[in-house]
Design a protein around this motif. Structure first.
Motif, PDB file in Angstrom:
ATOM      1  N   MET A   1      68.073  51.381 -87.991  1.00 61.44           N
ATOM      2  CA  MET A   1      66.975  50.693 -87.658  1.00 61.44           C
ATOM      3  C   MET A   1      67.241  49.260 -88.669  1.00 61.44           C
ATOM      4  SD  MET A   1      63.010  51.691 -87.847  1.00 61.44           S
ATOM      5  CE  MET A   1      62.986  52.344 -89.351  1.00 61.44           C
ATOM      6  N   GLN A   2      66.893  48.163 -87.876  1.00 58.43           N
ATOM      7  CA  GLN A   2      66.864  46.852 -88.481  1.00 58.43           C
ATOM      8  C   GLN A   2      65.711  46.575 -89.342  1.00 58.43           C
ATOM      9  OE1 GLN A   2      67.753  44.599 -85.514  1.00 58.43           O
ATOM     10  NE2 GLN A   2      70.112  44.946 -85.164  1.00 58.43           N
ATOM     11  N   GLN A   3      65.785  46.604 -90.809  1.00 53.91           N
ATOM     12  CA  GLN A   3      64.669  46.509 -91.508  1.00 53.91           C
ATOM     13  C   GLN A   3      64.025  45.097 -91.492  1.00 53.91           C
ATOM     14  OE1 GLN A   3      62.943  48.772 -93.204  1.00 53.91           O
ATOM     15  NE2 GLN A   3      64.415  50.209 -92.255  1.00 53.91           N
ATOM     16  N   ASP A   4      64.640  44.048 -91.047  1.00 53.43           N
ATOM     17  CA  ASP A   4      64.283  42.671 -91.176  1.00 53.43           C
ATOM     18  C   ASP A   4      63.217  42.386 -89.904  1.00 53.43           C
ATOM     19  OD1 ASP A   4      66.526  42.889 -89.669  1.00 53.43           O
ATOM     20  OD2 ASP A   4      67.109  40.906 -89.773  1.00 53.43           O
ATOM     21  N   LYS A   5      63.341  43.396 -88.672  1.00 52.41           N
ATOM     22  CA  LYS A   5      62.669  43.125 -87.576  1.00 52.41           C
ATOM     23  C   LYS A   5      61.287  44.053 -87.612  1.00 52.41           C
ATOM     24  CE  LYS A   5      66.393  41.364 -84.936  1.00 52.41           C
ATOM     25  NZ  LYS A   5      67.137  41.593 -83.475  1.00 52.41           N
ATOM     26  N   GLN A   6      61.047  44.801 -88.401  1.00 52.36           N
ATOM     27  CA  GLN A   6      59.898  45.707 -88.645  1.00 52.36           C
ATOM     28  C   GLN A   6      58.767  44.947 -89.522  1.00 52.36           C
ATOM     29  OE1 GLN A   6      59.875  48.518 -86.736  1.00 52.36           O
ATOM     30  NE2 GLN A   6      62.130  48.015 -86.361  1.00 52.36           N
ATOM     31  N   PRO A   7      57.604  44.977 -88.863  1.00 51.79           N
ATOM     32  CA  PRO A   7      56.441  44.654 -89.420  1.00 51.79           C
ATOM     33  C   PRO A   7      55.942  45.103 -90.625  1.00 51.79           C
ATOM     34  CG  PRO A   7      55.593  45.726 -87.489  1.00 51.79           C
ATOM     35  CD  PRO A   7      57.269  45.830 -87.645  1.00 51.79           C
ATOM     36  N   ASP A   8      55.163  44.601 -91.642  1.00 51.68           N
ATOM     37  CA  ASP A   8      54.788  45.156 -92.927  1.00 51.68           C
ATOM     38  C   ASP A   8      53.753  46.307 -92.436  1.00 51.68           C
ATOM     39  OD1 ASP A   8      54.547  45.671 -95.661  1.00 51.68           O
ATOM     40  OD2 ASP A   8      53.055  43.895 -95.734  1.00 51.68           O
ATOM     41  N   TYR A   9      54.453  47.369 -92.966  1.00 52.07           N
ATOM     42  CA  TYR A   9      53.220  48.526 -92.755  1.00 52.07           C
ATOM     43  C   TYR A   9      52.909  49.222 -94.144  1.00 52.07           C
ATOM     44  CZ  TYR A   9      52.117  52.674 -90.066  1.00 52.07           C
ATOM     45  OH  TYR A   9      51.632  53.732 -89.362  1.00 52.07           O
ATOM     46  N   HIS A  10      51.592  49.138 -94.211  1.00 52.46           N
ATOM     47  CA  HIS A  10      51.119  49.304 -95.666  1.00 52.46           C
ATOM     48  C   HIS A  10      49.765  49.864 -95.571  1.00 52.46           C
ATOM     49  CE1 HIS A  10      49.794  45.310 -94.390  1.00 52.46           C
ATOM     50  NE2 HIS A  10      48.707  45.583 -94.804  1.00 52.46           N
ATOM     51  N   PRO A  11      49.411  50.718 -96.583  1.00 54.44           N
ATOM     52  CA  PRO A  11      47.979  51.285 -96.549  1.00 54.44           C
ATOM     53  C   PRO A  11      46.762  50.259 -96.358  1.00 54.44           C
ATOM     54  CG  PRO A  11      49.338  52.093 -98.414  1.00 54.44           C
ATOM     55  CD  PRO A  11      50.036  50.727 -97.867  1.00 54.44           C
ATOM     56  N   VAL A  12      45.717  50.369 -95.688  1.00 51.06           N
ATOM     57  CA  VAL A  12      44.681  49.692 -95.424  1.00 51.06           C
ATOM     58  C   VAL A  12      43.509  50.446 -95.311  1.00 51.06           C
ATOM     59  CG1 VAL A  12      43.872  47.902 -93.828  1.00 51.06           C
ATOM     60  CG2 VAL A  12      46.195  48.010 -94.094  1.00 51.06           C
ATOM     61  N   VAL A  13      42.354  50.188 -95.865  1.00 49.42           N
ATOM     62  CA  VAL A  13      41.060  50.655 -95.481  1.00 49.42           C
ATOM     63  C   VAL A  13      40.502  50.109 -94.319  1.00 49.42           C
ATOM     64  CG1 VAL A  13      38.833  51.162 -96.758  1.00 49.42           C
ATOM     65  CG2 VAL A  13      41.073  51.526 -98.043  1.00 49.42           C
ATOM     66  N   PHE A  14      39.919  51.085 -93.520  1.00 51.05           N
ATOM     67  CA  PHE A  14      39.041  50.369 -92.570  1.00 51.05           C
ATOM     68  C   PHE A  14      37.649  50.692 -92.708  1.00 51.05           C
ATOM     69  CE2 PHE A  14      43.150  50.003 -90.495  1.00 51.05           C
ATOM     70  CZ  PHE A  14      43.112  48.925 -89.509  1.00 51.05           C
ATOM     71  N   ARG A  15      36.583  49.821 -92.497  1.00 53.24           N
ATOM     72  CA  ARG A  15      35.275  50.227 -93.016  1.00 53.24           C
ATOM     73  C   ARG A  15      34.413  50.119 -91.926  1.00 53.24           C
ATOM     74  NH1 ARG A  15      33.238  47.182 -98.111  1.00 53.24           N
ATOM     75  NH2 ARG A  15      34.041  45.517 -96.975  1.00 53.24           N
ATOM     76  N   ASP A  16      33.559  50.825 -91.266  1.00 50.37           N
ATOM     77  CA  ASP A  16      32.748  50.821 -90.625  1.00 50.37           C
ATOM     78  C   ASP A  16      31.481  50.504 -91.168  1.00 50.37           C
ATOM     79  OD1 ASP A  16      30.667  50.750 -88.406  1.00 50.37           O
ATOM     80  OD2 ASP A  16      31.382  52.698 -87.364  1.00 50.37           O
ATOM     81  N   ARG A  17      30.817  49.334 -91.360  1.00 50.44           N
ATOM     82  CA  ARG A  17      29.464  49.053 -92.084  1.00 50.44           C
ATOM     83  C   ARG A  17      28.132  49.573 -91.472  1.00 50.44           C
ATOM     84  NH1 ARG A  17      29.047  44.647 -96.178  1.00 50.44           N
ATOM     85  NH2 ARG A  17      31.150  44.284 -96.736  1.00 50.44           N
ATOM     86  N   ALA A  18      28.101  49.492 -90.118  1.00 48.24           N
ATOM     87  CA  ALA A  18      27.130  50.166 -89.461  1.00 48.24           C
ATOM     88  C   ALA A  18      26.854  51.407 -89.711  1.00 48.24           C
ATOM     89  CB  ALA A  18      27.203  49.955 -87.980  1.00 48.24           C
ATOM     90  N   ALA A  19      27.865  52.440 -89.898  1.00 47.38           N
ATOM     91  CA  ALA A  19      27.751  54.014 -90.218  1.00 47.38           C
ATOM     92  C   ALA A  19      27.842  54.298 -91.569  1.00 47.38           C
ATOM     93  CB  ALA A  19      28.730  54.668 -89.166  1.00 47.38           C
ATOM     94  N   GLY A  20      28.441  53.133 -92.482  1.00 51.72           N
ATOM     95  CA  GLY A  20      28.566  53.460 -93.693  1.00 51.72           C
ATOM     96  C   GLY A  20      29.838  54.639 -94.171  1.00 51.72           C
ATOM     97  N   TYR A  21      30.857  54.410 -92.952  1.00 52.13           N
ATOM     98  CA  TYR A  21      31.975  55.011 -93.128  1.00 52.13           C
ATOM     99  C   TYR A  21      33.327  54.213 -93.338  1.00 52.13           C
ATOM    100  CZ  TYR A  21      35.409  58.182 -90.995  1.00 52.13           C
ATOM    101  OH  TYR A  21      36.561  59.180 -91.111  1.00 52.13           O
ATOM    102  N   ALA A  22      34.214  54.800 -93.966  1.00 52.38           N
ATOM    103  CA  ALA A  22      35.576  54.075 -94.298  1.00 52.38           C
ATOM    104  C   ALA A  22      36.668  55.288 -94.438  1.00 52.38           C
ATOM    105  CB  ALA A  22      35.466  53.199 -95.779  1.00 52.38           C
ATOM    106  N   PHE A  23      37.729  54.729 -94.139  1.00 52.33           N
ATOM    107  CA  PHE A  23      39.013  55.787 -94.163  1.00 52.33           C
ATOM    108  C   PHE A  23      40.138  54.691 -94.343  1.00 52.33           C
ATOM    109  CE2 PHE A  23      38.421  54.310 -89.847  1.00 52.33           C
ATOM    110  CZ  PHE A  23      39.709  54.213 -89.376  1.00 52.33           C
ATOM    111  N   LEU A  24      40.998  55.597 -94.993  1.00 48.12           N
ATOM    112  CA  LEU A  24      42.284  54.972 -95.484  1.00 48.12           C
ATOM    113  C   LEU A  24      43.664  55.394 -94.433  1.00 48.12           C
ATOM    114  CD1 LEU A  24      44.049  53.394 -97.690  1.00 48.12           C
ATOM    115  CD2 LEU A  24      44.294  55.639 -98.826  1.00 48.12           C
ATOM    116  N   THR A  25      44.129  54.526 -94.234  1.00 46.44           N
ATOM    117  CA  THR A  25      45.377  54.680 -92.993  1.00 46.44           C
ATOM    118  C   THR A  25      46.580  53.654 -93.496  1.00 46.44           C
ATOM    119  OG1 THR A  25      45.837  55.224 -90.928  1.00 46.44           O
ATOM    120  CG2 THR A  25      44.546  53.439 -91.135  1.00 46.44           C
TER     121      THR A  25
END
Length: 93
Positions: A1-25
């Motif tokens: 697999m060519q590493q220079d063609k892959q996007p930066d894939y990293h941990p991110v928190v998605f937060r739903d402010r209306a429901a007061g819910y967040a998850f890490l993925t």
């Protein structure tokens, strides 16, 4: 697999402010804002309008999102009087 063609894939928190819910993925999404997570680490945070915690399909509850007042907007645009109902007919013969 060519590493220079892959996007930066990293941990991110998605937060739903209306429901007061967040998850890490892991994601390629980026953000300038950060949040400290339960594990003590700091991650980029992306705010979303609707997640599985607030979507009517997953919750089984209908939720009306009315940010501008749709009825007031309709009445302002098309008039809210009873003038259209006064004729009482459909115009047929």
């Amino acid at each position: 697999m060519q590493q220079d063609k892959q996007p930066d894939y990293h941990p991110v928190v998605f937060r739903d402010r209306a429901a007061g819910y967040a998850f890490l993925t892991r994601s390629t999404a980026t953000s300038d804002r950060t949040i400290e997570w339960d594990d003590g680490e700091t991650y980029p945070v992306v705010d979303v309008e609707i997640s599985s915690e607030s979507h009517p399909f997953y919750t089984g509850k209908a939720r009306t999102v009315d940010t501008e007042g749709r009825i007031a907007q309709f009445e302002r645009r098309y008039g809210g009087g009873e003038a259209g109902q006064a004729s009482g007919g459909s115009g047929g013969a």
